[in-house]
Design a protein around this motif. Structure first.
Motif, PDB file in Angstrom:
ATOM      1  N   LYS A  66      -1.126   9.557  -7.662  1.00  0.00           N
ATOM      2  CA  LYS A  66      -0.948   8.146  -8.015  1.00  0.00           C
ATOM      3  C   LYS A  66      -0.553   7.288  -6.818  1.00  0.00           C
ATOM      4  N   ASN A  67      -0.229   7.940  -5.697  1.00  0.00           N
ATOM      5  CA  ASN A  67       0.205   7.251  -4.484  1.00  0.00           C
ATOM      6  C   ASN A  67       1.480   6.429  -4.734  1.00  0.00           C
ATOM      7  N   THR A  68       2.402   7.032  -5.484  1.00  0.00           N
ATOM      8  CA  THR A  68       3.649   6.367  -5.832  1.00  0.00           C
ATOM      9  C   THR A  68       4.833   7.283  -5.551  1.00  0.00           C
ATOM     10  N   GLY A  69       5.999   6.696  -5.563  1.00  0.00           N
ATOM     11  CA  GLY A  69       7.220   7.468  -5.387  1.00  0.00           C
ATOM     12  C   GLY A  69       8.324   6.927  -6.275  1.00  0.00           C
ATOM     13  N   LEU A 100       4.329   6.655   4.631  1.00  0.00           N
ATOM     14  CA  LEU A 100       3.582   7.352   3.581  1.00  0.00           C
ATOM     15  C   LEU A 100       2.498   6.488   2.944  1.00  0.00           C
ATOM     16  N   SER A 101       2.507   5.185   3.223  1.00  0.00           N
ATOM     17  CA  SER A 101       1.528   4.236   2.682  1.00  0.00           C
ATOM     18  C   SER A 101       1.433   4.292   1.160  1.00  0.00           C
ATOM     19  N   LEU A 102       2.572   4.426   0.491  1.00  0.00           N
ATOM     20  CA  LEU A 102       2.573   4.430  -0.966  1.00  0.00           C
ATOM     21  C   LEU A 102       2.188   3.052  -1.487  1.00  0.00           C
ATOM     22  N   SER A 103       1.660   3.014  -2.708  1.00  0.00           N
ATOM     23  CA  SER A 103       1.304   1.735  -3.315  1.00  0.00           C
ATOM     24  C   SER A 103       2.492   1.102  -4.032  1.00  0.00           C
ATOM     25  N   GLU A 153       4.674  -6.499  -2.385  1.00  0.00           N
ATOM     26  CA  GLU A 153       5.979  -7.158  -2.538  1.00  0.00           C
ATOM     27  C   GLU A 153       6.917  -6.788  -1.389  1.00  0.00           C
ATOM     28  N   TYR A 154       6.889  -5.528  -1.008  1.00  0.00           N
ATOM     29  CA  TYR A 154       7.739  -5.063   0.085  1.00  0.00           C
ATOM     30  C   TYR A 154       7.410  -5.808   1.379  1.00  0.00           C
TER      31      TYR A 154
END
Length: 164
Positions: A66-69, A100-103, A153-154
């Motif tokens: 999911k490319n999330t954390g 990590l380039s998370l979404s 947003e970040y």
């Protein structure tokens, strides 16, 4: 770590019970060391310049699919309200998005943990929902609020809000 991990007032909002002795704390630190040696992200220590450990912050979950954390944090009450955990969470968000380039990244907070909610909002997380199903923790049901910050947003916040 034992000085705060042994406090009921700290672990009240966490999934784990208070450490009963130094062996509990040593065991947890050993677990973290094994996670690091396997190349997994886990908790990092939050310490003062003097080297005094005052808390931990890190990934509770990472989903490559999911490319999330999801992150979690805990701080010795003696050091709350001084900006230490805000700084530490911002550092973990930098890892999440820059390295990590998370979404997106979420934090799940038990209803009633107002200090944790304020911290999440202060560093840019937005309230999304109260999860449908409460979770059982230490024999009690607890509702969980979910807060999220997206990569966009970040970066928007980082450009307009000075990092302290």
């Amino acid at each position: 770590m034992f000085s705060y991990a042994s406090l009921n007032s700290v672990t009240r909002w966490l999934l784990w019970s208070p450490h009963l002795n130094l062996d509990d704390t040593r065991g947890y630190i050993g677990y973290l060391e094994k996670q690091y040696s396997k190349g997994f992200y886990a908790d990092w220590g939050v310490s003062l310049k003097s080297g005094t450990l005052i808390g931990t912050v890190g990934f509770a979950d990472l989903s490559e699919e999911k490319n999330t954390g999801e992150i979690g944090y805990v701080l010795n009450p003696q050091y709350q309200g001084k900006g230490y955990m805000s700084e530490a969470v911002r550092a973990v968000l930098s890892v999440a998005f820059d390295s990590l380039s998370l979404s997106s990244v979420c934090v799940r907070i038990m209803v009633g943990n107002v200090n944790s909610e304020r911290l999440a909002q202060r560093v840019g997380f937005s309230f999304i929902c109260t999860e449908e199903k409460p979770i059982a923790v230490k024999g009690e049901e607890h509702e969980i609020k979910r807060y999220v910050i997206t990569r966009d947003e970040y970066y928007a916040r980082r450009k307009t809000v000075p990092r302290t």
